[in-house]
Design an enzyme around this catalytic site. Sequence first.
Site, PDB file in Angstrom:
ATOM      1  N   PHE A 173       0.847  -1.193   0.000  1.00 15.41           N
ATOM      2  CA  PHE A 173       0.000   0.000   0.000  1.00 15.41           C
ATOM      3  C   PHE A 173       0.877   1.235   0.000  1.00 15.41           C
ATOM      4  O   PHE A 173       2.060   1.168   0.365  1.00 15.41           O
ATOM      5  CB  PHE A 173      -0.917  -0.007   1.232  1.00 15.41           C
ATOM      6  CG  PHE A 173      -2.382   0.060   0.874  1.00 15.41           C
ATOM      7  CD1 PHE A 173      -2.985  -0.986   0.216  1.00 15.41           C
ATOM      8  CD2 PHE A 173      -3.150   1.178   1.189  1.00 15.41           C
ATOM      9  CE1 PHE A 173      -4.330  -0.929  -0.131  1.00 15.41           C
ATOM     10  CE2 PHE A 173      -4.500   1.245   0.843  1.00 15.41           C
ATOM     11  CZ  PHE A 173      -5.084   0.183   0.183  1.00 15.41           C
TER      12      PHE A 173
ATOM     13  N   GLN B  94      -7.703  14.810   3.650  1.00 14.15           N
ATOM     14  CA  GLN B  94      -7.042  13.955   2.670  1.00 14.15           C
ATOM     15  C   GLN B  94      -7.799  13.866   1.348  1.00 14.15           C
ATOM     16  O   GLN B  94      -8.992  13.574   1.334  1.00 14.15           O
ATOM     17  CB  GLN B  94      -6.896  12.542   3.229  1.00 14.15           C
ATOM     18  CG  GLN B  94      -6.243  11.580   2.241  1.00 14.15           C
ATOM     19  CD  GLN B  94      -5.688  10.347   2.920  1.00 14.15           C
ATOM     20  OE1 GLN B  94      -6.426   9.435   3.263  1.00 14.15           O
ATOM     21  NE2 GLN B  94      -4.380  10.332   3.126  1.00 14.15           N
TER      22      GLN B  94
ATOM     23  N   HIS C 151      -7.931  11.601  -1.823  1.00 16.08           N
ATOM     24  CA  HIS C 151      -7.506  10.323  -2.386  1.00 16.08           C
ATOM     25  C   HIS C 151      -7.244  10.571  -3.866  1.00 16.08           C
ATOM     26  O   HIS C 151      -8.069  11.182  -4.541  1.00 16.08           O
ATOM     27  CB  HIS C 151      -8.599   9.275  -2.197  1.00 16.08           C
ATOM     28  CG  HIS C 151      -8.133   7.875  -2.441  1.00 16.08           C
ATOM     29  ND1 HIS C 151      -7.738   7.436  -3.682  1.00 16.08           N
ATOM     30  CD2 HIS C 151      -7.973   6.822  -1.602  1.00 16.08           C
ATOM     31  CE1 HIS C 151      -7.354   6.163  -3.586  1.00 16.08           C
ATOM     32  NE2 HIS C 151      -7.494   5.771  -2.338  1.00 16.08           N
TER      33      HIS C 151
ATOM     34  N   LEU D 261     -14.733   5.983  -5.122  1.00 18.26           N
ATOM     35  CA  LEU D 261     -13.345   5.605  -4.846  1.00 18.26           C
ATOM     36  C   LEU D 261     -12.914   4.379  -5.653  1.00 18.26           C
ATOM     37  O   LEU D 261     -13.620   3.386  -5.707  1.00 18.26           O
ATOM     38  CB  LEU D 261     -13.235   5.276  -3.354  1.00 18.26           C
ATOM     39  CG  LEU D 261     -11.942   4.627  -2.858  1.00 18.26           C
ATOM     40  CD1 LEU D 261     -10.790   5.605  -2.924  1.00 18.26           C
ATOM     41  CD2 LEU D 261     -12.121   4.110  -1.441  1.00 18.26           C
TER      42      LEU D 261
ATOM     43  N   GLU E  43      -6.621   2.347  -3.499  1.00 16.78           N
ATOM     44  CA  GLU E  43      -5.179   2.417  -3.681  1.00 16.78           C
ATOM     45  C   GLU E  43      -4.598   1.040  -4.034  1.00 16.78           C
ATOM     46  O   GLU E  43      -3.506   0.941  -4.586  1.00 16.78           O
ATOM     47  CB  GLU E  43      -4.571   2.908  -2.360  1.00 16.78           C
ATOM     48  CG  GLU E  43      -3.136   3.330  -2.432  1.00 16.78           C
ATOM     49  CD  GLU E  43      -2.782   4.172  -1.214  1.00 16.78           C
ATOM     50  OE1 GLU E  43      -3.267   5.320  -1.133  1.00 16.78           O
ATOM     51  OE2 GLU E  43      -2.059   3.688  -0.335  1.00 16.78           O
TER      52      GLU E  43
ATOM     53  N   ARG F 286      -0.578   9.488  -0.370  1.00 21.17           N
ATOM     54  CA  ARG F 286      -1.722  10.125  -1.037  1.00 21.17           C
ATOM     55  C   ARG F 286      -1.549  11.635  -1.198  1.00 21.17           C
ATOM     56  O   ARG F 286      -1.932  12.198  -2.222  1.00 21.17           O
ATOM     57  CB  ARG F 286      -2.997   9.836  -0.250  1.00 21.17           C
ATOM     58  CG  ARG F 286      -3.390   8.401  -0.352  1.00 21.17           C
ATOM     59  CD  ARG F 286      -4.590   8.061   0.501  1.00 21.17           C
ATOM     60  NE  ARG F 286      -4.886   6.643   0.341  1.00 21.17           N
ATOM     61  CZ  ARG F 286      -5.806   5.991   1.042  1.00 21.17           C
ATOM     62  NH1 ARG F 286      -6.515   6.627   1.962  1.00 21.17           N
ATOM     63  NH2 ARG F 286      -6.012   4.709   0.830  1.00 21.17           N
TER      64      ARG F 286
ATOM     65  N   HIS G 229     -11.495  12.571   0.773  1.00 27.86           N
ATOM     66  CA  HIS G 229     -11.664  11.194   1.212  1.00 27.86           C
ATOM     67  C   HIS G 229     -11.711  11.032   2.725  1.00 27.86           C
ATOM     68  O   HIS G 229     -12.474  10.213   3.239  1.00 27.86           O
ATOM     69  CB  HIS G 229     -10.496  10.376   0.645  1.00 27.86           C
ATOM     70  CG  HIS G 229     -10.576   8.917   0.908  1.00 27.86           C
ATOM     71  ND1 HIS G 229     -11.673   8.159   0.573  1.00 27.86           N
ATOM     72  CD2 HIS G 229      -9.681   8.043   1.455  1.00 27.86           C
ATOM     73  CE1 HIS G 229     -11.448   6.889   0.903  1.00 27.86           C
ATOM     74  NE2 HIS G 229     -10.266   6.796   1.461  1.00 27.86           N
TER      75      HIS G 229
ATOM     76  N   ARG H 116      -2.650  10.729   6.381  1.00 25.83           N
ATOM     77  CA  ARG H 116      -2.850   9.331   6.753  1.00 25.83           C
ATOM     78  C   ARG H 116      -2.334   8.410   5.660  1.00 25.83           C
ATOM     79  O   ARG H 116      -2.552   8.669   4.476  1.00 25.83           O
ATOM     80  CB  ARG H 116      -4.337   9.064   6.962  1.00 25.83           C
ATOM     81  CG  ARG H 116      -4.661   7.629   7.287  1.00 25.83           C
ATOM     82  CD  ARG H 116      -6.130   7.459   7.600  1.00 25.83           C
ATOM     83  NE  ARG H 116      -6.987   7.593   6.430  1.00 25.83           N
ATOM     84  CZ  ARG H 116      -7.241   6.621   5.554  1.00 25.83           C
ATOM     85  NH1 ARG H 116      -6.680   5.441   5.691  1.00 25.83           N
ATOM     86  NH2 ARG H 116      -8.049   6.837   4.534  1.00 25.83           N
TER      87      ARG H 116
END
Lengths: 587, 247
Positions: free
Chosen positions: A117, A231, A233, A243, A246, A288, A356, A391
């Site tokens: 990730f 955040q 995304h 979405l 990721e 991100r 996000h 994050r």
Amino acid sequence: MESVQSDVAIVGAGGAGLRAAIALAQSDPKLRIALISKVYPMRSHTCAAEGGAAGVIKPDDSLEHHFNDTVGGGDWLCDQDAVDYLVQEAPKELIQLEHWGCPWSREPDGSVAVRPFGGMKKQRTWFAADKSGFHILHTLFQTSLQFASIERFDEYYVTELLVHEGRCAGVVAIEMRSGQMRRFDARALIIAGGGAGRMFPFTTNGAIKTGDGMALAYRAGVALKDMEFVQYHPTGLPSTGTLLTEACRGEGGVLLNKNGRRFLQDYGMGPETPLGKPVFKTMELGPRDRVSQAFWQEQKKGNMMPTQWGDAMLLDMRHLGEKTINERLPLVRDMSISYMGVDPVTDPVPVRPVVHYMMGGIDTDTRAATRLPGLFAAGECACVSINGANRLGSNSLTELLVFGRRAALSALEYVKAGAAPVNEGARAALATAAQGRLRELMQRSGSGETVAGLRKEMMQTMEQNAGIYRTSEGLTEACAKLSELRRRYARIELHDKTNVYNTDLLQALELGSMLDCAEAVTQSALARQESRGAHQRLDFTARDDVKFLRHSLALYAQNEPPRIDYRDVVITRSQPGVRDYSGGGGK
Amino acid sequence: MGERQVELEVLRYNPETDREPHFQRYSVACREEWVVLDALNHVKETLDPTLSYRWSCHMAVCGSCGMMVNGEPKLACKTFLRNYHGVIRVEPLRHFPIERDLVTVIDDFVAKLTRVKPYLIPKEPKSVEAGEYRQTPAQLKRYKQFTLCINCMLCYAACPEYGLIPDYLGPAALSLAHRYNQDSRDGGRGERQEELASKEGVWECSFVGACSEVCPEHVDPAAAIQQVKIRSTLDWYQEHLMPWLKK
């Protein structure tokens, strides 16, 4: 007014709320637990999380690696004691979910599979195909059904906390089905109300993500911490904001500009890695904030693809092949086809950054306790400061488990310590006053201010001024606009004045929550004169550790804008350094 | 970009002010890529703030927005206007009491779900310290499909048996019970069997298969129910014809 007695009440029944409820029920079967939510638990937005949950499990990984990735990913705004607790509890929580039946994807030998990730140095993201949040939520919800001591109040909207003599003593809520108000007396309260992404027009967040839990605590005098960190995304569908996880990139998908160039290499995240062989912490596995910022820069150069929904980049997964896409990213394929008419097996999918997640939220300590005795918080609505300024993907599902449980244990300790209950007269007076405020809202008329009208203005303001890059000018304008909107909101008029499932009323209350949260975001952003993580200022482009290695605290001030205060970040062993995503593999 | 005028006919019912449900017509300027939910949101924002319905994720995973569209149970967030011509009739899910407008009362399902014990009853209890249970991809595959239920209630609205016999446990609850029965970590089939093989359980199903046709997640509840029937039949034979096989 009818009242419900409980030892611990929980507001919000998504991942964090359910995890807390189960922990309480298991700790003491005699405990009376009231689980209150504005939606049925399985509708909670945890269900929309796709990629997975981070927790160290493989032999080549270590808690220290997870700690360093998280702290660096958060641009050193994380409280390091909280991060230590997170990484240490993470594997236990994920195994616990496995024992409760979560259908984690598996390796051929039957052990749990993990995937790479963004911003993570090793493979440590546990996943259930690309519906990880959905499976976590349903596993928790179904597990919770075996505990008779968890009494659910589905579709109850909490309007206020009951706070008397500096202690939290419960809430008042509207039962949507009848429109009647109920008082919930509780010796301790946990807020697990989720994020607030709906204050922006283009978001992955479901309609219910309106910051209600944050606003409840804020209005009761608890600070909202680090609210300026919102955040984006990088990969949402331009048509709907839906979405695309990721994990698309974790599995090997790449991002292209309109010329077919993997442009992230031009923004400090290169050199280019071989196609289909993702390398940890670089290129498409950058964090991100950096990827979304690269999109913005590239867009300014005119290198993005124009679409009818605005500029987009291309997420190319064709080289993964149909089999891998079907096995590991079935939802991504389904949604790309349904909402964009593009099949990722045969064509690159247009995507663009989309709001996000709120890194900020209700100020809590590592015990998930707020500064208001009797009040605890966990999940996206809380800011225990494991996410800092940005994050890392797959830390939030872990966070809601770890701190959902922690909030339960802390609340239990608090209850066992035996604070004397707030007297009945005081509770009744608070509840009656809350009922009066609601009645006044229901009956008000003549102003012409509507939910839809004010909401639209709020969203436009946030989109224009509080996005990926910000300026003093834009934020000042946004702060003024939000002050105005809050004044006008005080006169808002409902069209629907009936009682049963009144969504005009519900949306008005949600709008009130969003406006308060939005003002905390813009005021905190204006005050933070530096660029760090997801908060980027065109007029203060560098990180400033001398002045701003501190958490911002927005304190509610009724009709005035919030007062902004600061608190030092907890640093135990990782001193602020350079965030390096150039492919050296990090430190 | 394409835009066209769409005529929606939406069922309205407010128990406080209406004696019975009625239809209300809205004419909405819709974009080509919109789903029914987008049109309803447009109505709510610009034409009629009093319309009530549930929705949240807009990506077919939260299960909130199940409703009848031209007589068929659908998720409003995944039902594209471009596939419809003429007036589109939107009603609350069939077989459930109407709470208000398109909002139904789903207490019955929630109670039934609780009854079938939809949680892991471990075959061999294990401490967290002892690590995860091993489960091969093949073992995962035996139940994975049945975990995908989003509790949207479309299958109940489609099921003729549920319409006739309200006590019937119904497709989603039965599939979720079967999901745990099929899980290699689970040992709770015996405990669930009482509910599953009861007269409100699988034997009410007459295998019409409508549940599987309308399921937006391809859970195939009909297959789950038939598998439970086969297992229950084997149980019966074992118990009555081959009692020596009993443990």
